[in-house]
Design a protein around this motif. Structure first.
Motif, PDB file in Angstrom:
ATOM      1  N   HIS A 589      19.221 -13.227 -59.446  1.00 19.94           N
ATOM      2  CA  HIS A 589      19.863 -13.492 -58.030  1.00 19.94           C
ATOM      3  C   HIS A 589      20.178 -12.214 -57.173  1.00 19.94           C
ATOM      4  N   ASP A 590      19.658 -11.097 -57.393  1.00 21.29           N
ATOM      5  CA  ASP A 590      19.897 -10.125 -56.701  1.00 21.29           C
ATOM      6  C   ASP A 590      18.823  -9.880 -55.627  1.00 21.29           C
ATOM      7  N   GLY A 591      17.786 -10.427 -55.614  1.00 18.22           N
ATOM      8  CA  GLY A 591      16.703 -10.171 -54.558  1.00 18.22           C
ATOM      9  C   GLY A 591      15.689  -9.081 -54.737  1.00 18.22           C
ATOM     10  N   LYS A 592      16.223  -8.253 -55.819  1.00 18.00           N
ATOM     11  CA  LYS A 592      15.460  -6.747 -56.023  1.00 18.00           C
ATOM     12  C   LYS A 592      14.890  -6.691 -57.523  1.00 18.00           C
ATOM     13  N   THR A 593      15.593  -7.118 -58.447  1.00 14.15           N
ATOM     14  CA  THR A 593      15.231  -6.555 -59.694  1.00 14.15           C
ATOM     15  C   THR A 593      14.305  -7.466 -60.437  1.00 14.15           C
ATOM     16  N   ASN A 611       8.758 -11.701 -62.342  1.00 10.08           N
ATOM     17  CA  ASN A 611       9.443 -11.959 -61.127  1.00 10.08           C
ATOM     18  C   ASN A 611      10.239 -13.091 -61.217  1.00 10.08           C
ATOM     19  N   CYS A 612      11.773 -13.145 -61.726  1.00  5.80           N
ATOM     20  CA  CYS A 612      12.313 -14.413 -62.267  1.00  5.80           C
ATOM     21  C   CYS A 612      13.342 -14.623 -60.991  1.00  5.80           C
ATOM     22  N   GLN A 632      11.593 -13.956 -53.640  1.00  9.35           N
ATOM     23  CA  GLN A 632      10.841 -13.301 -52.622  1.00  9.35           C
ATOM     24  C   GLN A 632       9.802 -12.202 -53.417  1.00  9.35           C
ATOM     25  N   LYS A 633       9.066 -11.630 -52.840  1.00  8.76           N
ATOM     26  CA  LYS A 633       8.281 -10.442 -53.594  1.00  8.76           C
ATOM     27  C   LYS A 633       9.160  -9.341 -54.141  1.00  8.76           C
ATOM     28  N   VAL A 634       8.962  -9.002 -55.158  1.00  9.09           N
ATOM     29  CA  VAL A 634       9.709  -7.882 -55.748  1.00  9.09           C
ATOM     30  C   VAL A 634       8.919  -6.701 -56.265  1.00  9.09           C
ATOM     31  N   SER A 682       3.977  -4.696 -57.915  1.00 10.01           N
ATOM     32  CA  SER A 682       4.707  -5.898 -56.884  1.00 10.01           C
ATOM     33  C   SER A 682       4.192  -7.218 -57.251  1.00 10.01           C
ATOM     34  N   LEU A 683       5.316  -8.066 -57.388  1.00  6.65           N
ATOM     35  CA  LEU A 683       5.014  -9.382 -57.837  1.00  6.65           C
ATOM     36  C   LEU A 683       5.636 -10.612 -56.937  1.00  6.65           C
ATOM     37  N   GLU A 684       4.892 -11.613 -56.843  1.00  5.33           N
ATOM     38  CA  GLU A 684       5.338 -12.669 -55.917  1.00  5.33           C
ATOM     39  C   GLU A 684       6.222 -13.357 -57.013  1.00  5.33           C
ATOM     40  N   PRO A 685       6.940 -14.346 -56.382  1.00 10.33           N
ATOM     41  CA  PRO A 685       7.995 -15.158 -57.263  1.00 10.33           C
ATOM     42  C   PRO A 685       7.305 -15.910 -58.286  1.00 10.33           C
TER      43      PRO A 685
END
Length: 792
Positions: A589-593, A611-612, A632-634, A682-685
């Protein structure tokens, strides 16, 4: 001469060896109320009652690495004004140093947590690693709470950014006021080696456990398995098990392991007649107040009649069922069954003939630290109904009665669940440490006698008591909370975000637990919405792979990417761990890692990207919660150096390697990369990518131009590189020979088109496109091994 401690005028506690021909470099010092690592402060405002004692232990790192530790760690202790059974003592302030930690978010389970100050810690913390500083030269620092005498330690947040150590015996009758080794501190430049070296020192210091490197995991680690839990829950019965295995066999995914979970034992409530089994306890949770009535199986398995014989009593029961199961399905050579550490969730039924005398119902009591963990149905049921507890002096009778029967009927091993219960029951039994030692000693002796010394999966065991006291023989254990198909709290989004939590539990817990037990990432269901997400992580976890599919409900195309026709799997050589750049980040839950994990096969490395983001531990709610704002996408970067190539018993040398071939499993494309050259993902959730990383070799033959070559593996399998069993280069013939296990599309990177390819000596057709050679490999019975030659 043994080293001694002296305090010099400067206030530095140093190690005085006493011999003239040996000196020891001290990396951790306590000076002017500050703890230093190689001269860099990591804890300040250390109280006067806190002590630092250098370790006197030096030992070799591994069987293959004969070097002595370059660092000597130290033990933190303290003195108290009065003897108590529980002390909470500040050991210093932590300020503005990034840390990662492992803490108990449930009574039974731990997970990853990060922060930068003492206030950011969680209660019941089992390990803390402080990040290094490239700017100042500060090394990584490990704080590892351990046991001392009858006391066990953990870390927790204190006031004003203090790190507090909580030292407790678990019994008001067991008190102490002076401690010298409740936290072990180690420093180093490699976070992975840091933890390994520290645990080796603690192993020598305590002498109460064995390292994973000293043990052999049970054969189930190399099996594809099926567990009955999510398929049946408590309604499991012989016919259903037979049908479940048959469905997998008919679909081309025969299991090598069958795990019969909860539901096979004879149980009842206290108010039930002792000759009446709890046959109506069929919903998950209803069984938890029940207690064990007898060691033998319940009526469902006791009344099984083999169709392969007559009607005699010798043709009935669990033994005949297991015999028929193995006879009917030849790949099944391991059958495990479930039981709780105390026999059952509610222990044993007191005053039942055939069970140990003196069994009494004990009311569990949660410590203040456990009171802060997440609310849990199992804990509530156990606390409310008590545990039918066998006293430690008789517990060997319980394990002998249970395990001797299971061995007699053909069971190969046991999943021991509900392990971390003893700390709630220890008030009148000498405290948590002594009680744990007695139980684990009896369990270890029984496992050695009946299950070849290692036929165990440990579960619900995430606490340092078990790791430090219960792993002398046990070599395999769960490293994550249960696979939850859906959120038991009712959040519909939990079907997704809880799967990310599971990945993070397993990956980060393995950094600590993998030194004691081989990590087991638990079962999953192949028809779950996140099944591929789970399957990818299991494929490169390095542990066993087993599913809990309902009978007849399977995703066979997915399962065939995991399993072999002989019931085996393509298992990595090591166990999966987070990459260095993920250790101190928050992949939930930092939206980027992005969670990145790495592992090794025999000749290739592998990186898994997941992407967790989307949910995890919430400090305020004291539970795991959805955090959809981060789902979100990371985008992340990776390169071959994300893999710790020099790990495990069979490290891969990359000395002199200038180029690596990276094969992206989901994207199905090949990338050539220098060691530190990044590629972007780049990965979707809740999606993933698996990357096989293979060192490129320059063939020394006389062709012009010279041929660059790298094996990739069976690209139809999730652990692509795991298929490669042998690799040799023939300089004279300018050829490459690869031993492969499995069937499907075998690919290698080659800078030039080969002049021919052979399988087991026979020429075969091949395709050459995008600098990849593709060959279709058939299954070679019975072993599945084929030898492929590439001729240039």
């Amino acid at each position: 001469m043994a080293p001694s401690i002296s305090k010099v005028a400067s206030g530095v506690r140093t190690l005085v060896d006493g011999s003239d021909n040996q000196s020891t470099n001290i990396d951790i010092t306590l000076e002017d109320s500050k703890l230093h690592a190689n001269g860099h402060v990591f804890l300040s405002d250390v109280p006067d009652n806190v002590t630092l004692t250098p370790s006197t232990i030096t030992t070799t790192a591994t069987a293959t690495d004969k070097s002595v530790f370059s660092n000597v760690g130290s033990f933190i202790g303290f003195d108290s004004f009065e003897p108590k059974s529980r002390h909470v003592v500040p050991i210093g302030k932590l300020k503005n140093i990034r840390f990662m930690s492992i803490f108990r978010f449930k009574v039974w389970w731990t997970t990853h947590w990060v922060g930068s100050n003492g206030r950011d810690l969680e209660s019941e913390t089992q390990l803390v690693i402080l990040d290094n500083s490239a700017d100042t030269g500060r090394p990584y620092v490990l704080l590892l709470p351990i046991v001392e005498g009858p006391f066990r330690a953990s870390l927790q947040p204190g006031a004003d950014d203090y790190v507090d150590v909580c030292v407790e015996s678990g019994s008001t009758k067991v008190t102490g006021d002076s401690f010298r080794s409740v936290v072990y501190v180690h420093v180093g430049d490699d976070p992975f080696k840091l933890v390994k070296d520290a645990v080796r020192v603690v192993r020598s210091h305590l002498g109460t456990f064995k390292l994973l490197d000293e043990k052999t995991p049970p054969p189930i680690v190399d099996k594809f398995g099926w567990c009955t839990w999510d398929a049946f829950y408590l309604t499991v019965q012989p016919h259903g098990v037979m049908e479940g295995v048959k469905g997998l066999v008919d679909g081309g995914c025969p299991p090598g392991l069958v795990l019969i979970d909860d539901g096979w034992q004879s149980i009842s409530h206290d108010e039930d007649p002792i000759d009446s089994e709890g046959i109506n306890r069929t919903a998950a949770g209803e069984q938890m107040p029940c207690r064990l009535l007898r060691y033998q199986e319940n009526f469902k398995f006791r009344d099984y009649v083999s169709p392969n014989g007559g009607d005699s009593s010798d043709n009935k029961g669990m033994g005949e069922f297991i015999r028929d199961l193995k006879d009917e399905f030849k790949t099944v050579d391991q059958v495990y069954v479930w039981h709780a550490l105390c026999g059952y969730w509610g222990g044993l039924r007191p005053n039942v003939p055939g069970l140990p005398e003196k069994t009494t119902v004990v009311n569990p009591k949660l410590s203040p630290g456990l009171e802060l963990t997440m609310e849990d149905l199992a804990v509530d049921k156990i606390v409310n109904n008590g545990v039918g507890f066998v006293p430690p002096e008789l517990v060997d009778q319980m394990y002998e009665g249970l395990h001797s029967h299971l061995e007699k009927v053909g069971v190969d091993g046991v999943k021991v669940d509900v392990i971390h219960l003893l700390e709630m029951l220890c008030e009148n039994y000498g405290g948590r440490v002594d009680l744990a030692k007695a139980y684990y000693k009896a369990l270890t002796a029984s496992v050695r006698k009946h299950f070849k010394g290692n036929g165990v999966i440990a579960s619900m065991e995430h606490c340092n008591d078990f790791m430090l006291l219960g792993t002398e023989a046990i070599a395999l254990g769960r490293v994550g909370d249960d696979f939850w198909c859906t959120d038991p709290s009712g959040d519909p989004n939990g079907t997704f975000w809880l799967q990310g939590c599971h990945m993070v539990h397993c990956a980060y817990n393995s950094l600590w637990m993998g030194n004691f037990i081989h990590p087991d990432w638990d079962m999953f269901q192949s028809t779950h919405p996140c099944a591929e997400f789970h399957a990818a992580s299991r494929a490169i976890s390095g542990g066993p792979i087993y599913v809990s599919d309902c009978v007849g409900k399977h995703n066979f195309p997915l399962l065939k990417r995991l399993s072999m026709p002989d019931g085996s799997i393509l298992r990595c050589e090591y166990y999966a761990l987070p990459t260095r750049d993920c250790l101190f980040a928050d992949p939930l839950h930092d939206g980027k890692t992005m969670l990145k994990i790495w592992n090794l096969n025999k000749y290739t490395g592998v990186i898994g990207a997941f992407n967790c983001q989307g949910g995890g531990w919430c400090r305020e709610a004291r539970r795991n919660t959805c955090a959809s704002q981060f789902s979100q996408k990371v985008t992340a970067k990776t390169n071959p150096k994300d893999i710790e190539w020099n790990s495990g018993k069979n490290p891969i040398s990359i000395e002199g390697v200038q180029v690596f071939a990276l094969y992206l499993q989901e994207a199905k494309n090949l990338v050539l990369s220098k060691p530190y050259e990044n590629i972007e993902i780049s990965l979707e959730p809740f999606s993933f990518e698996l990357i096989t990383v293979s060192p490129v070799t320059l063939l020394p033959g006389g062709t012009s131009p010279s041929v660059q070559f790298a094996p990739i593996g069976l690209v139809n399998m999730l652990n692509t590189g795991g298929a490669i069993q042998s690799l040799s280069y023939d300089d004279d013939e300018n050829s490459v020979e690869i031993g492969v296990k499995g069937s499907g599309e075998m690919r290698v990177f080659a800078s030039e088109k080969p002049r021919g390819c052979k399988i087991d000596g026979n020429e075969v057709a091949f395709e050459y496109e995008g600098h990849m050679v593709a060959i279709q490999v058939p299954w070679s019975s019975p072993s599945g091994l084929s030898v492929i030659e590439y001729l240039f």
